[in-house]
Design a protein around this motif. Structure first.
Motif, PDB file in Angstrom:
ATOM      1  N   ALA A   1      20.349   7.890 -16.906  1.00 46.40           N
ATOM      2  CA  ALA A   1      21.582   8.657 -16.911  1.00 46.40           C
ATOM      3  C   ALA A   1      22.756   7.690 -16.909  1.00 46.40           C
ATOM      4  CB  ALA A   1      21.646   9.556 -15.679  1.00 46.40           C
ATOM      5  N   ASP A   2      23.846   8.096 -17.552  1.00 48.40           N
ATOM      6  CA  ASP A   2      25.021   7.219 -17.626  1.00 48.40           C
ATOM      7  C   ASP A   2      25.521   6.831 -16.235  1.00 48.40           C
ATOM      8  OD1 ASP A   2      26.486   8.801 -20.570  1.00 48.40           O
ATOM      9  OD2 ASP A   2      24.965   7.237 -20.373  1.00 48.40           O
ATOM     10  N   SER A   3      25.367   7.727 -15.289  1.00 54.17           N
ATOM     11  CA  SER A   3      25.902   7.494 -13.946  1.00 54.17           C
ATOM     12  C   SER A   3      25.167   6.394 -13.186  1.00 54.17           C
ATOM     13  CB  SER A   3      25.847   8.789 -13.133  1.00 54.17           C
ATOM     14  OG  SER A   3      24.507   9.258 -13.042  1.00 54.17           O
ATOM     15  N   VAL A   4      23.959   6.033 -13.636  1.00 53.75           N
ATOM     16  CA  VAL A   4      23.187   5.009 -12.925  1.00 53.75           C
ATOM     17  C   VAL A   4      22.878   3.796 -13.799  1.00 53.75           C
ATOM     18  CG1 VAL A   4      22.133   6.834 -11.532  1.00 53.75           C
ATOM     19  CG2 VAL A   4      20.859   5.890 -13.475  1.00 53.75           C
ATOM     20  N   LYS A   5      23.235   3.873 -15.053  1.00 57.07           N
ATOM     21  CA  LYS A   5      22.923   2.784 -15.980  1.00 57.07           C
ATOM     22  C   LYS A   5      23.547   1.480 -15.496  1.00 57.07           C
ATOM     23  CE  LYS A   5      22.645   4.442 -20.028  1.00 57.07           C
ATOM     24  NZ  LYS A   5      22.960   5.017 -21.355  1.00 57.07           N
ATOM     25  N   GLY A   6      22.760   0.420 -15.487  1.00 60.70           N
ATOM     26  CA  GLY A   6      23.226  -0.877 -15.024  1.00 60.70           C
ATOM     27  C   GLY A   6      23.053  -1.093 -13.531  1.00 60.70           C
ATOM     28  N   ARG A   7      22.752  -0.034 -12.797  1.00 56.80           N
ATOM     29  CA  ARG A   7      22.560  -0.154 -11.349  1.00 56.80           C
ATOM     30  C   ARG A   7      21.125   0.159 -10.925  1.00 56.80           C
ATOM     31  NH1 ARG A   7      25.057   3.302  -8.032  1.00 56.80           N
ATOM     32  NH2 ARG A   7      25.178   4.994  -9.562  1.00 56.80           N
TER      33      ARG A   7
ATOM     34  N   MET B   1       1.544   3.449  -9.753  1.00 54.95           N
ATOM     35  CA  MET B   1       2.789   3.542  -9.000  1.00 54.95           C
ATOM     36  C   MET B   1       3.978   3.490  -9.953  1.00 54.95           C
ATOM     37  SD  MET B   1       2.142   3.686  -5.692  1.00 54.95           S
ATOM     38  CE  MET B   1       3.707   3.203  -4.969  1.00 54.95           C
ATOM     39  N   VAL B   2       5.015   4.217  -9.581  1.00 54.64           N
ATOM     40  CA  VAL B   2       6.268   4.199 -10.319  1.00 54.64           C
ATOM     41  C   VAL B   2       7.368   3.880  -9.313  1.00 54.64           C
ATOM     42  CG1 VAL B   2       7.845   5.505 -11.780  1.00 54.64           C
ATOM     43  CG2 VAL B   2       5.392   5.888 -11.953  1.00 54.64           C
ATOM     44  N   TYR B   3       8.347   3.104  -9.745  1.00 55.56           N
ATOM     45  CA  TYR B   3       9.393   2.645  -8.832  1.00 55.56           C
ATOM     46  C   TYR B   3      10.777   2.949  -9.395  1.00 55.56           C
ATOM     47  CZ  TYR B   3       5.399  -0.051  -7.184  1.00 55.56           C
ATOM     48  OH  TYR B   3       4.162  -0.436  -6.739  1.00 55.56           O
ATOM     49  N   LEU B   4      11.721   3.048  -8.489  1.00 58.16           N
ATOM     50  CA  LEU B   4      13.124   3.146  -8.878  1.00 58.16           C
ATOM     51  C   LEU B   4      13.900   2.197  -7.975  1.00 58.16           C
ATOM     52  CD1 LEU B   4      15.123   4.633 -10.762  1.00 58.16           C
ATOM     53  CD2 LEU B   4      15.605   6.163  -8.833  1.00 58.16           C
ATOM     54  N   GLN B   5      14.304   1.069  -8.544  1.00 60.62           N
ATOM     55  CA  GLN B   5      15.136   0.112  -7.818  1.00 60.62           C
ATOM     56  C   GLN B   5      16.589   0.536  -7.964  1.00 60.62           C
ATOM     57  OE1 GLN B   5      14.287  -2.657  -5.898  1.00 60.62           O
ATOM     58  NE2 GLN B   5      16.472  -2.690  -5.414  1.00 60.62           N
ATOM     59  N   MET B   6      17.240   0.760  -6.845  1.00 58.73           N
ATOM     60  CA  MET B   6      18.612   1.247  -6.855  1.00 58.73           C
ATOM     61  C   MET B   6      19.519   0.199  -6.202  1.00 58.73           C
ATOM     62  SD  MET B   6      17.962   5.240  -5.835  1.00 58.73           S
ATOM     63  CE  MET B   6      17.541   4.845  -4.145  1.00 58.73           C
ATOM     64  N   ASN B   7      20.423  -0.341  -6.987  1.00 55.39           N
ATOM     65  CA  ASN B   7      21.368  -1.347  -6.504  1.00 55.39           C
ATOM     66  C   ASN B   7      22.790  -0.807  -6.577  1.00 55.39           C
ATOM     67  OD1 ASN B   7      19.199  -3.172  -6.232  1.00 55.39           O
ATOM     68  ND2 ASN B   7      19.460  -3.900  -8.327  1.00 55.39           N
ATOM     69  N   SER B   8      23.685  -1.465  -5.869  1.00 57.03           N
ATOM     70  CA  SER B   8      25.104  -1.092  -5.878  1.00 57.03           C
ATOM     71  C   SER B   8      25.274   0.398  -5.620  1.00 57.03           C
ATOM     72  CB  SER B   8      25.748  -1.475  -7.223  1.00 57.03           C
ATOM     73  OG  SER B   8      25.614  -2.860  -7.459  1.00 57.03           O
ATOM     74  N   LEU B   9      24.603   0.871  -4.609  1.00 58.25           N
ATOM     75  CA  LEU B   9      24.608   2.303  -4.326  1.00 58.25           C
ATOM     76  C   LEU B   9      25.987   2.798  -3.945  1.00 58.25           C
ATOM     77  CD1 LEU B   9      21.184   2.510  -2.533  1.00 58.25           C
ATOM     78  CD2 LEU B   9      21.864   3.908  -4.488  1.00 58.25           C
ATOM     79  N   LYS B  10      26.267   4.036  -4.338  1.00 57.36           N
ATOM     80  CA  LYS B  10      27.551   4.676  -4.080  1.00 57.36           C
ATOM     81  C   LYS B  10      27.311   5.961  -3.281  1.00 57.36           C
ATOM     82  CE  LYS B  10      29.154   3.200  -8.659  1.00 57.36           C
ATOM     83  NZ  LYS B  10      29.703   3.676  -9.965  1.00 57.36           N
TER      84      LYS B  10
END
Length: 124
Positions: free
Chosen positions: A59-65, A76-85
């Motif tokens: 999604a555009d809102s999370v792209k790059g983060r 297993m599937v993962y979601l690494q989330m950086n620079s959280l808002k």
């Protein structure tokens, strides 16, 4: 197939979290996705990857983060989330699909298996 999401929690803005999704069957046969639902809002697409591809859509809102990845050997599937808002605060769901798609489905209707969700809270 059963999906178990984990890794949610409370984090400050700018921080990171990694969500995990354990899948009870080989993920070779499934398109995989991450969705989220904030209080009072509809469930929205976050990231997805087709079973035959190595790169995910975002999604555009999370792209790059955010970065979605998978380990086929461990199912297993993962979601690494950086620079959280703070606006990333939501219940995050792992989803799997056996439905036929020409591309990654951004709709929840494109997935026929869902996990129970894990809560991510980002404080400002």
């Amino acid at each position: 197939v059963q999906l178990q999401a984990s890794g949610g929690g409370l984090v400050q803005a700018g921080g990171s979290l990694r969500l995990s999704c354990a899948v009870s069957e080989r993920i070779h046969n499934y398109h995989m996705g991450w969705f989220r639902q904030a209080p009072g809002k509809e469930r929205e697409f976050v990231a997805g990857i087709k079973r035959s591809r190595s790169t995910a859509d975002y999604a555009d809102s999370v792209k790059g983060r955010f970065t979605m990845s998978r380990d086929r050997a461990k199912s297993m599937v993962y979601l690494q989330m950086n620079s959280l808002k703070p606006e990333d605060t939501a219940v995050y769901y792992c989803a799997a699909s056996t439905l036929v798609h020409s591309a990654v489905s951004y709709s929840s209707l494109g997935y026929n298996y869902w996990g129970q969700g894990t809560l991510v809270t980002v404080s400002s």
